[in-house]
Design a protein around this motif. Structure first.
Motif, PDB file in Angstrom:
ATOM      1  N   LEU A 173      92.937  39.262  56.418  1.00  0.00           N
ATOM      2  CA  LEU A 173      93.283  39.571  55.039  1.00  0.00           C
ATOM      3  C   LEU A 173      93.734  38.280  54.356  1.00  0.00           C
ATOM      4  O   LEU A 173      94.584  37.567  54.882  1.00  0.00           O
ATOM      5  CB  LEU A 173      94.417  40.600  55.011  1.00  0.00           C
ATOM      6  CG  LEU A 173      94.964  40.981  53.646  1.00  0.00           C
ATOM      7  CD1 LEU A 173      93.913  41.754  52.853  1.00  0.00           C
ATOM      8  CD2 LEU A 173      96.235  41.801  53.795  1.00  0.00           C
ATOM      9  N   THR A 174      93.131  37.967  53.205  1.00  0.00           N
ATOM     10  CA  THR A 174      93.478  36.735  52.496  1.00  0.00           C
ATOM     11  C   THR A 174      94.234  37.043  51.205  1.00  0.00           C
ATOM     12  O   THR A 174      94.293  38.195  50.764  1.00  0.00           O
ATOM     13  CB  THR A 174      92.213  35.933  52.125  1.00  0.00           C
ATOM     14  OG1 THR A 174      91.494  36.667  51.119  1.00  0.00           O
ATOM     15  CG2 THR A 174      91.334  35.667  53.342  1.00  0.00           C
ATOM     16  N   LEU A 175      94.769  36.006  50.599  1.00  0.00           N
ATOM     17  CA  LEU A 175      95.423  36.163  49.293  1.00  0.00           C
ATOM     18  C   LEU A 175      94.416  36.607  48.238  1.00  0.00           C
ATOM     19  O   LEU A 175      94.770  37.308  47.298  1.00  0.00           O
ATOM     20  CB  LEU A 175      96.101  34.856  48.882  1.00  0.00           C
ATOM     21  CG  LEU A 175      97.298  34.444  49.739  1.00  0.00           C
ATOM     22  CD1 LEU A 175      97.798  33.062  49.314  1.00  0.00           C
ATOM     23  CD2 LEU A 175      98.409  35.477  49.681  1.00  0.00           C
ATOM     24  N   PRO A 195      91.010  31.963  39.750  1.00  0.00           N
ATOM     25  CA  PRO A 195      90.708  30.580  40.154  1.00  0.00           C
ATOM     26  C   PRO A 195      91.521  30.086  41.347  1.00  0.00           C
ATOM     27  O   PRO A 195      91.006  29.336  42.179  1.00  0.00           O
ATOM     28  CB  PRO A 195      91.029  29.772  38.893  1.00  0.00           C
ATOM     29  CG  PRO A 195      90.804  30.738  37.766  1.00  0.00           C
ATOM     30  CD  PRO A 195      91.250  32.081  38.304  1.00  0.00           C
ATOM     31  N   ALA A 196      92.760  30.530  41.470  1.00  0.00           N
ATOM     32  CA  ALA A 196      93.609  30.090  42.575  1.00  0.00           C
ATOM     33  C   ALA A 196      93.104  30.561  43.936  1.00  0.00           C
ATOM     34  O   ALA A 196      93.489  30.001  44.970  1.00  0.00           O
ATOM     35  CB  ALA A 196      95.037  30.585  42.361  1.00  0.00           C
ATOM     36  N   PHE A 197      92.237  31.587  43.939  1.00  0.00           N
ATOM     37  CA  PHE A 197      91.782  32.168  45.203  1.00  0.00           C
ATOM     38  C   PHE A 197      90.276  32.064  45.419  1.00  0.00           C
ATOM     39  O   PHE A 197      89.770  32.485  46.459  1.00  0.00           O
ATOM     40  CB  PHE A 197      92.191  33.639  45.272  1.00  0.00           C
ATOM     41  CG  PHE A 197      93.648  33.868  45.011  1.00  0.00           C
ATOM     42  CD1 PHE A 197      94.611  33.302  45.818  1.00  0.00           C
ATOM     43  CD2 PHE A 197      94.057  34.646  43.942  1.00  0.00           C
ATOM     44  CE1 PHE A 197      95.967  33.507  45.585  1.00  0.00           C
ATOM     45  CE2 PHE A 197      95.403  34.860  43.693  1.00  0.00           C
ATOM     46  CZ  PHE A 197      96.365  34.287  44.513  1.00  0.00           C
ATOM     47  N   ALA A 253      87.855  31.964  51.832  1.00  0.00           N
ATOM     48  CA  ALA A 253      86.961  32.857  52.575  1.00  0.00           C
ATOM     49  C   ALA A 253      87.575  33.102  53.947  1.00  0.00           C
ATOM     50  O   ALA A 253      88.087  32.172  54.576  1.00  0.00           O
ATOM     51  CB  ALA A 253      85.576  32.228  52.723  1.00  0.00           C
ATOM     52  N   SER A 254      87.519  34.342  54.397  1.00  0.00           N
ATOM     53  CA  SER A 254      88.090  34.685  55.702  1.00  0.00           C
ATOM     54  C   SER A 254      87.526  33.811  56.814  1.00  0.00           C
ATOM     55  O   SER A 254      88.262  33.369  57.705  1.00  0.00           O
ATOM     56  CB  SER A 254      87.834  36.157  56.031  1.00  0.00           C
ATOM     57  OG  SER A 254      88.570  36.994  55.174  1.00  0.00           O
ATOM     58  N   VAL A 295      96.583  32.926  53.107  1.00  0.00           N
ATOM     59  CA  VAL A 295      96.843  34.292  53.565  1.00  0.00           C
ATOM     60  C   VAL A 295      98.313  34.638  53.336  1.00  0.00           C
ATOM     61  O   VAL A 295      99.155  33.741  53.236  1.00  0.00           O
ATOM     62  CB  VAL A 295      96.495  34.460  55.068  1.00  0.00           C
ATOM     63  CG1 VAL A 295      95.010  34.231  55.324  1.00  0.00           C
ATOM     64  CG2 VAL A 295      97.336  33.569  55.954  1.00  0.00           C
ATOM     65  N   PRO A 296      98.639  35.940  53.272  1.00  0.00           N
ATOM     66  CA  PRO A 296     100.054  36.318  53.177  1.00  0.00           C
ATOM     67  C   PRO A 296     100.833  35.770  54.378  1.00  0.00           C
ATOM     68  O   PRO A 296     100.270  35.589  55.472  1.00  0.00           O
ATOM     69  CB  PRO A 296     100.015  37.851  53.199  1.00  0.00           C
ATOM     70  CG  PRO A 296      98.643  38.214  52.720  1.00  0.00           C
ATOM     71  CD  PRO A 296      97.745  37.105  53.229  1.00  0.00           C
TER      72      PRO A 296
END
Length: 160
Positions: A14-16, A123-125, A129-130, A147-148
């Motif tokens: 799981l990514t931001l 744009p920040a994310f 990519a996982s 990631v969190p």
């Protein structure tokens, strides 16, 4: 009639970017059902159960009616099974659009009652990519910006 959306993926990890799409989709719908699946073309870092648990932990902090489930099979069938009128897909770039557009068209043919909604990555994310996060983690790099924090801790524990 309530607006129900399905957001599907492997979420490994799981990514931001995923969290941002979830937060934004939850504002657009009355209920968001996140479907976590496996993909035989990808080499997972976490088990399906671990990914579901990570998502459930992270969405607790997001306002809205959000449910996390595992599923197998086609995303459009999952969307139907949860009563979704929409499938949410995140786009990081034009390459993602090129990949997602034919899928949306095929899903529309198979399930005309389910529309696809594309949310463009903030744009920040957009660069996250996982698969890249896994590569950085396996190489011992810093993943805190991608990631969190709890997921970063899970990854560090898993890649040691």
């Amino acid at each position: 009639m309530s607006r129900v959306a399905a957001y599907t993926g492997t979420f490994d990890p799981l990514t931001l970017g995923h969290v941002d799409i979830i937060r934004r989709a939850a504002k657009l719908t009355d209920r968001l059902v996140i479907g976590v699946s496996t993909n035989s073309l990808k080499s997972p870092l976490f088990t399906l159960e671990q990914r579901v648990a990570a998502l459930r932990r992270e969405v607790m902090a997001i306002q809205g009616d959000i449910e996390v489930r595992e599923f197998a099979g086609l995303a459009v069938d999952f969307a139907r099974s949860v009563g979704a009128q929409f499938v949410v897909r995140g786009l990081r770039s034009g390459t993602d659009l090129d990949y997602e557009s034919p899928m949306a068209a095929m899903n529309g043919t198979m399930a005309p009652e389910v529309d696809t909604i594309f949310l463009v990555a903030a744009p920040a994310f957009a660069h996250i990519a996982s698969s890249l996060v896994k590569d950085v983690a396996r190489g011992g790099g810093d993943i805190e910006h991608f990631v969190p924090a709890t997921v970063a801790a899970d990854i560090r524990a898993h890649t040691r």
